[in-house]
Design an enzyme around this catalytic site. Sequence first.
Site, PDB file in Angstrom:
ATOM      1  N   ASP A 192     -27.930   5.237  11.731  1.00 45.06           N
ATOM      2  CA  ASP A 192     -28.910   4.777  12.154  1.00 45.06           C
ATOM      3  C   ASP A 192     -30.169   5.450  12.002  1.00 45.06           C
ATOM      4  O   ASP A 192     -30.957   5.958  12.922  1.00 45.06           O
ATOM      5  CB  ASP A 192     -28.768   4.319  13.828  1.00 45.06           C
ATOM      6  N   GLU A 235      -1.919  -9.186   3.326  1.00 46.74           N
ATOM      7  CA  GLU A 235      -2.049  -9.468   4.896  1.00 46.74           C
ATOM      8  C   GLU A 235      -3.849  -9.733   5.358  1.00 46.74           C
ATOM      9  O   GLU A 235      -4.064 -10.097   6.264  1.00 46.74           O
ATOM     10  CB  GLU A 235      -1.387  -8.743   6.050  1.00 46.74           C
ATOM     11  N   ASP A 258     -22.798  -8.028  16.879  1.00 45.75           N
ATOM     12  CA  ASP A 258     -23.125  -6.991  17.896  1.00 45.75           C
ATOM     13  C   ASP A 258     -22.514  -7.636  19.190  1.00 45.75           C
ATOM     14  O   ASP A 258     -23.194  -8.576  19.525  1.00 45.75           O
ATOM     15  CB  ASP A 258     -24.650  -6.773  17.886  1.00 45.75           C
ATOM     16  N   HIS A 318      -3.789  -5.402  -0.047  1.00 43.31           N
ATOM     17  CA  HIS A 318      -3.218  -5.983   1.327  1.00 43.31           C
ATOM     18  C   HIS A 318      -2.934  -7.244   1.386  1.00 43.31           C
ATOM     19  O   HIS A 318      -4.051  -8.069   1.552  1.00 43.31           O
ATOM     20  CB  HIS A 318      -3.941  -5.079   2.346  1.00 43.31           C
ATOM     21  N   CYS A 334       0.965  -1.044  -0.030  1.00 42.42           N
ATOM     22  CA  CYS A 334      -0.091  -0.253  -0.068  1.00 42.42           C
ATOM     23  C   CYS A 334       0.940   1.346   0.159  1.00 42.42           C
ATOM     24  O   CYS A 334       1.538   1.504  -1.046  1.00 42.42           O
ATOM     25  CB  CYS A 334      -0.814  -0.076   1.233  1.00 42.42           C
TER      26      CYS A 334
END
Length: 563
Positions: free
Chosen positions: A411, A193, A242, A191, A80
Amino acid sequence: MDLYLLDYGAGNVKSLANSLQKLGYSFKWINSAQDFDRASKLIFPGVGSFKTALESLNSRGLLEPLRQYILSGKPYFGICIGLQVLFTSSAEAGPSVLGLGIIPCVIDCFDSSSKAVPHMGWNSALFAESITKETTFGMSEDAAYYFVHSYRASYEPSGEISNWAHTVTQYGTEMFVSTVRRGHMFATQFHPEKSGAAGMRVLDQWLQTPVEEGVVEPPRIGITRSPQDKDGYIRRVVACLDVRANDSGDLVVTKGDQYDVREKAVPEKSSVKIKTAGAVRNLGKPVALAEKYYAAGADEICFLNITSFRSSPLHDQPMLAVVRAAAEHIFVPLTIGGGIKDSIDPDGTPRSAVEVAGAYFRAGADKVSIGSDAVAAVEKLLASGGTLFGTSSIETIAHVYGRQAVVVSADPRRAYVDPETYDGPQKEELVRGDDGKAWWYQCTVSGGREARPLGVVQLARGVEQLGAGEILLNSIDRDGTGVGFDLDLIRLVKAAVSIPVVASSGAGHAEHFVEVFRETNAEATLAAGIFHREEVAINEVKEKLKQAGFNARKESNQEAQRM
């Protein structure tokens, strides 16, 4: 082999360290200019801004030693930012901020007129030169790799960059260089990884490639690549967990219906008695479930701490431990949300949002999600007439770690009005249903418990201006219903911003994922309950997407777990 890693001080380098340990390699960190002489192979990972990376390296006296190391011909692997600093300069920082200048080309910004920027997600890579077994570095044109960047090296078949391009990638109609190679220098825009088994193969192959001194490299034979009708970009399927403390204080994965996560009580006249009525719904342990979804092929994992933090973010060791443990076994992007804001410890010690985010990045997170604090920041922005103060959590984190590291979780819920008489500030955001009803989407904070006088379009445009790189778009109305995503909401926000949008809330079966991508062009989808309850499997969703003509990542992550 004396393998060294260079950390310039920003972003998640923990994931690379975990990947190397998983593959069985030991390494050391570059701590001084003298370490470059000791290194026989060097990896420079990084995210964030071009300017920040170069200033940090220069201030630590590492910039010139890095240049001399690469020019010496010793093996170098840039990731990157580790690729972009090889170039002369970047439009991100302007021509006055000079890179290493090893590749005499410049880094420019993606065109956002017809696609979302940052380029965030999985994409393919095509070889731009004739390669041998040794120079594939484990890459395959059939594999997908994880990208997250706003700036790129544009590919021009007849330009100077063609002498360095190893692979190229198409995003929209733009072709850019996804890997560069010259001698023992190799660098990726993606990336490895965070690219599951495909990325682990790239790291492993590069590390296994022997270093032969005095060998003359054969003449380069380029392969011209042109834009195709369809790019290789993959719409992501994100598994969300969550996380909150149950009544015993243990962290569990839960899921609510319209944000209510407690078990429902049984009617009094029922003969069935449930001891858990009123308790926090427990659907499993966070790390175990995350590993399960990773093995099943989830493109990303998202942890949302829906009760924020027990005392303060940096004192919330259980949640930090969850991220650390997950990052040791999961090699796709991890997002953490909840409580990412300026805060004060119980002893009175102030903690900045950057400090909180940094702790989670160092633990293994790749992105942080900001919720209520983003609403407050946009309200302040609007009240000031659009003045940027540079002090919000979005601005400060994006400045240090790059906008791609900042997700805003919105939300909203529908606020119904009379379309004939409504003349409020959200009149341009009104949506009219087929039944004649009209509504705007009102933002909420504190887990949906408090409504704010802010429309979702105002929020989306505001956070983009502040520097957010992605919007996680929830719907309180659709949460837990299983009737499908709120397409009106998603279309509204997609039309308002140019950053990626993740559609969330309401999925009930695999066809809903196809529908939302077809009808809204969202960059990703997120689901929780249907995966937790095993009503729909991740591979079932991906199969439906492929059948509908969408790109989908073909391999699961089970191979990476076995490495």
